[in-house]
Each structure stands twice: as C-alpha cells, then as structure tokens.
Scaffold this motif. Structure first.
Motif, PDB file in Angstrom:
ATOM      1  N   ASN A   1      11.612  -7.831  16.661  1.00 47.19           N
ATOM      2  CA  ASN A   1      12.615  -8.739  16.316  1.00 47.19           C
ATOM      3  C   ASN A   1      11.469 -10.033  15.893  1.00 47.19           C
ATOM      4  O   ASN A   1      11.397 -10.767  14.937  1.00 47.19           O
ATOM      5  N   GLY A   2      10.181  -9.521  15.988  1.00 47.11           N
ATOM      6  CA  GLY A   2       9.074 -10.891  15.686  1.00 47.11           C
ATOM      7  C   GLY A   2       7.505  -9.415  15.329  1.00 47.11           C
ATOM      8  O   GLY A   2       7.838  -8.264  15.703  1.00 47.11           O
ATOM      9  N   VAL A   3       6.365 -10.450  16.244  1.00 50.20           N
ATOM     10  CA  VAL A   3       5.192  -9.943  16.360  1.00 50.20           C
ATOM     11  C   VAL A   3       5.253  -8.752  17.019  1.00 50.20           C
ATOM     12  O   VAL A   3       5.658  -8.968  17.920  1.00 50.20           O
ATOM     13  N   ALA A   4       4.329  -7.468  16.753  1.00 48.19           N
ATOM     14  CA  ALA A   4       4.673  -6.670  17.885  1.00 48.19           C
ATOM     15  C   ALA A   4       3.507  -6.237  17.490  1.00 48.19           C
ATOM     16  O   ALA A   4       2.384  -5.676  16.569  1.00 48.19           O
ATOM     17  N   ALA A   5       2.152  -6.684  19.659  1.00 46.74           N
ATOM     18  CA  ALA A   5       0.976  -5.966  18.442  1.00 46.74           C
ATOM     19  C   ALA A   5       0.620  -5.102  20.026  1.00 46.74           C
ATOM     20  O   ALA A   5       1.194  -5.347  21.109  1.00 46.74           O
ATOM     21  N   GLY A   6      -0.700  -4.276  19.229  1.00 47.44           N
ATOM     22  CA  GLY A   6      -1.196  -3.570  20.477  1.00 47.44           C
ATOM     23  C   GLY A   6      -0.355  -2.036  21.200  1.00 47.44           C
ATOM     24  O   GLY A   6       0.527  -1.762  20.544  1.00 47.44           O
ATOM     25  N   ALA A   7      -0.316  -2.355  22.707  1.00 54.07           N
ATOM     26  CA  ALA A   7       0.800  -1.394  22.723  1.00 54.07           C
ATOM     27  C   ALA A   7       1.982  -1.692  22.737  1.00 54.07           C
ATOM     28  O   ALA A   7       2.832  -0.348  23.147  1.00 54.07           O
ATOM     29  N   GLY A   8       2.287  -2.895  22.312  1.00 53.96           N
ATOM     30  CA  GLY A   8       3.701  -3.887  22.212  1.00 53.96           C
ATOM     31  C   GLY A   8       3.945  -2.697  20.996  1.00 53.96           C
ATOM     32  O   GLY A   8       5.391  -2.660  20.924  1.00 53.96           O
ATOM     33  N   ALA A   9       3.139  -3.324  19.738  1.00 52.70           N
ATOM     34  CA  ALA A   9       3.529  -1.785  18.223  1.00 52.70           C
ATOM     35  C   ALA A   9       3.503  -0.631  18.397  1.00 52.70           C
ATOM     36  O   ALA A   9       4.682  -0.291  18.339  1.00 52.70           O
ATOM     37  N   ASN A  10       2.960  -0.230  19.837  1.00 52.68           N
ATOM     38  CA  ASN A  10       2.845   1.168  19.665  1.00 52.68           C
ATOM     39  C   ASN A  10       4.264   1.661  20.653  1.00 52.68           C
ATOM     40  O   ASN A  10       4.676   2.702  20.277  1.00 52.68           O
TER      41      ASN A  10
ATOM     42  N   VAL B   1       8.007  -0.901   6.200  1.00 50.62           N
ATOM     43  CA  VAL B   1       9.717   0.168   5.516  1.00 50.62           C
ATOM     44  C   VAL B   1       8.785   0.673   4.185  1.00 50.62           C
ATOM     45  O   VAL B   1       8.390   2.139   4.152  1.00 50.62           O
ATOM     46  N   LYS B   2       7.584  -0.107   3.399  1.00 44.71           N
ATOM     47  CA  LYS B   2       6.990   0.681   1.697  1.00 44.71           C
ATOM     48  C   LYS B   2       6.716   2.131   2.657  1.00 44.71           C
ATOM     49  O   LYS B   2       6.324   3.626   2.035  1.00 44.71           O
ATOM     50  N   TRP B   3       6.107   1.712   4.192  1.00 41.60           N
ATOM     51  CA  TRP B   3       4.683   2.589   4.395  1.00 41.60           C
ATOM     52  C   TRP B   3       5.747   4.039   5.360  1.00 41.60           C
ATOM     53  O   TRP B   3       4.684   4.911   4.956  1.00 41.60           O
ATOM     54  N   GLY B   4       6.653   3.856   5.459  1.00 40.95           N
ATOM     55  CA  GLY B   4       6.740   5.016   5.912  1.00 40.95           C
ATOM     56  C   GLY B   4       7.242   4.546   7.600  1.00 40.95           C
ATOM     57  O   GLY B   4       7.110   5.722   8.272  1.00 40.95           O
ATOM     58  N   LEU B   5       6.496   3.519   8.049  1.00 42.50           N
ATOM     59  CA  LEU B   5       6.408   3.134   9.174  1.00 42.50           C
ATOM     60  C   LEU B   5       7.216   3.369  10.275  1.00 42.50           C
ATOM     61  O   LEU B   5       7.207   3.844  10.802  1.00 42.50           O
ATOM     62  N   ILE B   6       8.383   2.541   8.955  1.00 47.15           N
ATOM     63  CA  ILE B   6       9.569   2.063  10.193  1.00 47.15           C
ATOM     64  C   ILE B   6      10.844   2.164   9.483  1.00 47.15           C
ATOM     65  O   ILE B   6      10.390   2.545   8.119  1.00 47.15           O
ATOM     66  N   TRP B   7      11.988   2.404   9.666  1.00 43.32           N
ATOM     67  CA  TRP B   7      13.225   2.682   8.730  1.00 43.32           C
ATOM     68  C   TRP B   7      13.879   1.869   8.265  1.00 43.32           C
ATOM     69  O   TRP B   7      13.844   2.158   6.764  1.00 43.32           O
ATOM     70  N   ARG B   8      13.639   0.673   8.746  1.00 44.22           N
ATOM     71  CA  ARG B   8      14.777  -0.454   7.142  1.00 44.22           C
ATOM     72  C   ARG B   8      13.734  -1.836   8.093  1.00 44.22           C
ATOM     73  O   ARG B   8      13.857  -2.221   8.963  1.00 44.22           O
ATOM     74  N   SER B   9      14.380  -2.631   7.283  1.00 38.39           N
ATOM     75  CA  SER B   9      13.785  -4.347   7.563  1.00 38.39           C
ATOM     76  C   SER B   9      14.793  -5.069   6.983  1.00 38.39           C
ATOM     77  O   SER B   9      15.596  -4.318   6.272  1.00 38.39           O
ATOM     78  N   TYR B  10      15.952  -6.146   7.698  1.00 38.20           N
ATOM     79  CA  TYR B  10      16.733  -7.063   7.744  1.00 38.20           C
ATOM     80  C   TYR B  10      16.130  -8.438   7.923  1.00 38.20           C
ATOM     81  O   TYR B  10      15.137  -8.813   8.517  1.00 38.20           O
ATOM     82  N   ASP B  11      16.911  -9.074   6.552  1.00 40.39           N
ATOM     83  CA  ASP B  11      17.372 -10.585   7.306  1.00 40.39           C
ATOM     84  C   ASP B  11      16.139 -11.007   8.169  1.00 40.39           C
ATOM     85  O   ASP B  11      17.163 -10.781   9.381  1.00 40.39           O
ATOM     86  N   ASP B  12      15.968 -12.235   8.722  1.00 36.91           N
ATOM     87  CA  ASP B  12      15.970 -11.837  10.220  1.00 36.91           C
ATOM     88  C   ASP B  12      16.917 -12.704  10.943  1.00 36.91           C
ATOM     89  O   ASP B  12      17.851 -12.014  12.100  1.00 36.91           O
ATOM     90  N   ASP B  13      18.393 -13.127  10.552  1.00 34.54           N
ATOM     91  CA  ASP B  13      19.547 -13.281  11.161  1.00 34.54           C
ATOM     92  C   ASP B  13      19.762 -12.373  11.429  1.00 34.54           C
ATOM     93  O   ASP B  13      21.244 -12.521  11.378  1.00 34.54           O
ATOM     94  N   LEU B  14      20.029 -11.230  10.478  1.00 36.26           N
ATOM     95  CA  LEU B  14      20.836  -9.793  10.252  1.00 36.26           C
ATOM     96  C   LEU B  14      20.667  -8.688  10.964  1.00 36.26           C
ATOM     97  O   LEU B  14      21.221  -8.117  11.819  1.00 36.26           O
ATOM     98  N   LEU B  15      19.554  -9.069  11.691  1.00 35.90           N
ATOM     99  CA  LEU B  15      18.359  -7.874  12.466  1.00 35.90           C
ATOM    100  C   LEU B  15      19.644  -7.492  13.311  1.00 35.90           C
ATOM    101  O   LEU B  15      19.858  -6.269  13.764  1.00 35.90           O
ATOM    102  N   MET B  16      20.329  -8.390  14.614  1.00 38.64           N
ATOM    103  CA  MET B  16      20.976  -8.285  15.597  1.00 38.64           C
ATOM    104  C   MET B  16      21.950  -7.293  15.399  1.00 38.64           C
ATOM    105  O   MET B  16      22.696  -6.363  16.010  1.00 38.64           O
TER     106      MET B  16
END
Ligand code: LHQ
Length: 261
Positions: A106-115, A175-190
């Motif tokens: 939902n927002g920043v994911a850093a360090g072990a949080g990203a992983n 998403v472009k790099w194949g690191l994650i599946w999809r991204s959405y507008d912030d208000d649509l994510l949940m």
C-alpha cells in the motif's frame, strides 16, 4: 498497547495487517514473533489464502533502526541470530504455506519490508508504492530472501543495481520489470486485493499449493527433473476432489465449485 499485527477473518481467507503506522510498520522482535505465530495458525486452519498488507501510508520500512545503538557495549548486534529468529522463519513459511499468499503493498516497502512482500506468491501494489533495497545505505547486504528473490525475478543486472543504489523502484516499473504482478490506482488497491483473494480462496487450493512448490522448486532443477516432478504432482492432483469437480464442471458447461482438496 496497540497490537502490531492485526488479523481479520474474511471468510475463506485471512487478512494480516502490519500495524505500527507511526513507524511505517517497521519490524521489531515482538511484531515478527506475532507475525510468525499468526501465519502459522492460519496454516493449521481451514483458510485457503492469505493477504498481507500495511496500515497507514507504508507497507513496511524494514527493521526498526531505532533499536540499534552503536554506542552500547552490545555493539555490533548479532544480526545472524536476529535474522534466524525473526524475519527468516517468516519468509520461509510464506514460501512453504500450502495456499496462496498475496502481499498488497500500500506504500513504501524498504529493506526486509520489501523482501517480505517479495517473498509472497503474488505481489500487487498501489501506484504510490515503492520498493527500496535500503540495505546498502546502512552498510548491509540484502536479507530476508532478497538476494535470492531479486535475481530470480528481475535478473542479476537489475537486482545488483537495485541493491547497490538503494534507489526506490516505483510500483509501475516493478510490474514492467517482472518484480510484482500488478499495480493499481491507490484508491482501488484494497478492492482489487479483496477480489483477488476471494477468487483465490475459492480456487483449487491443493493445485495452488502444488503449483507454488513446482515453480519455486524449478529454479534449482534440471528440465528433466522438473518433468518428473510435474508428472508426480499431476498424479497427486488427479486424486483430488477438485480435479473431479473441474472436469465435471467443464463437461457440464458450468463453473467449478472447488473445495480446496
Ligand atoms: C523508522 C524506520 C525504520 C525506525 C522509518 N526504523 N524508524 C532485517 C532484519 C534483521 C536484522 C537486520 O536487518 C534487517 C534488514 C533491514 O530491514 S535493513 C533496512 C532497514 N530500513 C531502512 O533502512 C529504511 C529506513 N527508512 C527510510 O529510509 C525512510 O523512512 C523511508 C524511505 C522508508 C520512508 O521515507 P519517508 O516517507 O520520507 O518517511 P520518514 O523517513 O519521514 O519516516 C517516517 C517516520 O518513520 C520517521 O519517524 P519520525 O519520528 O521522524 O516521524 C522515521 O524515523 C520512521 N522510520 N523507517 N526502519
């Protein structure tokens, strides 16, 4: 005291929320213990999928750095022990859970949080989210599985670039790099997360568990070994009620009603 991990029963699946929003949901030992306990309890329950997300404006800022003090006699900390007892059992459990695990970043994911997020089977993210391999900025190398996950998902050049630079990667680029599946507008994510989890939790859970195992295992197998493993897996899937149901539904031209076994 506020509970650092929230768990919400969503019918056939469970939503797990990292909940220290004032500190961008960064990890401390209690939080990690509780996260492991909750994920383990879900694995023993009849739930068929898990969603992990963060409360507030961040997903997770990694290890709580305010717990580190170079001016104490206990410096340097035993990071091996801290990892072995903290985040490592969690990322391992996520990869082994016999059901889909989705992270909604939902927002920043850093360090072990990203992983932690990247260890999930599927990662979806708000278009406001960013992924930061923040380790090099504090003199560390990637951990929590990142040094395995990143090269396997995006290749060595990008993985090392992300790790050396510590630069944020936007959700769209991820998403472009194949690191994650999809991204959405912030208000649509949940909303999208809920739709995805409802679908997964009504899917053929046993086949998903086998898929997870096959795909993750493939990275260390030869093609021939993988063919053998696939054949053995299909033998096991064919004995499931969901295979009978899937074939029956196809022949009867209706949607399958999978039970997960
Ligand atoms: C934090 C943190 C934080 C404490 C923001 N700790 N307070 C794992 C397991 C075991 C052993 C060893 O290592 C590891 C690996 C790791 O995870 S190492 C990586 C640790 N994480 C980081 O280095 C990230 C540090 N944080 C940041 O770089 C920024 O805060 C990010 C880019 C995440 C967000 O930036 P902003 O949106 O500008 O927010 P901010 O910096 O203003 O942070 C908001 C508050 O959260 C602030 O507190 P304050 O009291 O000033 O409002 C920060 O100090 C606090 N915070 N991350 N990891």
């Amino acid at each position: 005291m506020t509970n650092p991990i929230l768990s919400e029963d969503c019918g056939k699946w469970t939503k797990v929320t990292l909940n220290r929003p004032e500190k961008l949901n960064c990890f401390n030992a209690d939080m990690l213990r509780l996260l492991y306990k909750i994920l383990f309890e879900i694995s023993e329950s009849d739930k068929r999928a898990i969603l992990i997300t963060g409360n507030g404006r961040a997903f997770c800022a990694g290890q709580d750095l305010s717990e580190r003090d170079p001016n104490t006699k206990n410096w340097p900390p035993d990071l091996r022990k801290i990892l072995d007892q903290g985040v490592n059992p969690i990322v391992k459990l996520i990869t082994e859970l016999p059901m889909p695990v989705v992270s909604a970043v939902n927002g920043v994911a850093a360090g072990a949080g990203a992983n932690l997020a990247l260890a999930s089977d599927l990662v979806i993210a708000s278009d406001k989210a960013k992924f930061i391999q923040a380790f090099s900025k504090i003199g560390l190398a990637p951990d929590a599985g990142g040094s395995w996950t990143l090269p396997n998902k995006v290749g060595l050049a990008r993985a090392i670039g992300l790790a050396f630079s510590g630069k944020p990667l936007s959700a769209r680029k991820a998403v472009k790099w194949g690191l994650i599946w999809r991204s959405y507008d912030d208000d649509l994510l949940m909303l999208e997360a809920q739709k995805l989890l409802d679908k997964l939790a009504n899917g053929p859970t046993l086949a998903y568990a086998k898929t997870k195992f096959l795909m993750r295992n493939s990275l260390k197998q030869s093609f021939q070994d993988q063919l053998n493993l696939e054949a053995q897996t299909q033998l096991e899937c064919a004995k499931s009620k969901d295979y009978t149901e899937g074939i029956s539904a196809f022949l009867e031209k209706r949607s399958p009603n999978f039970k997960g076994y």
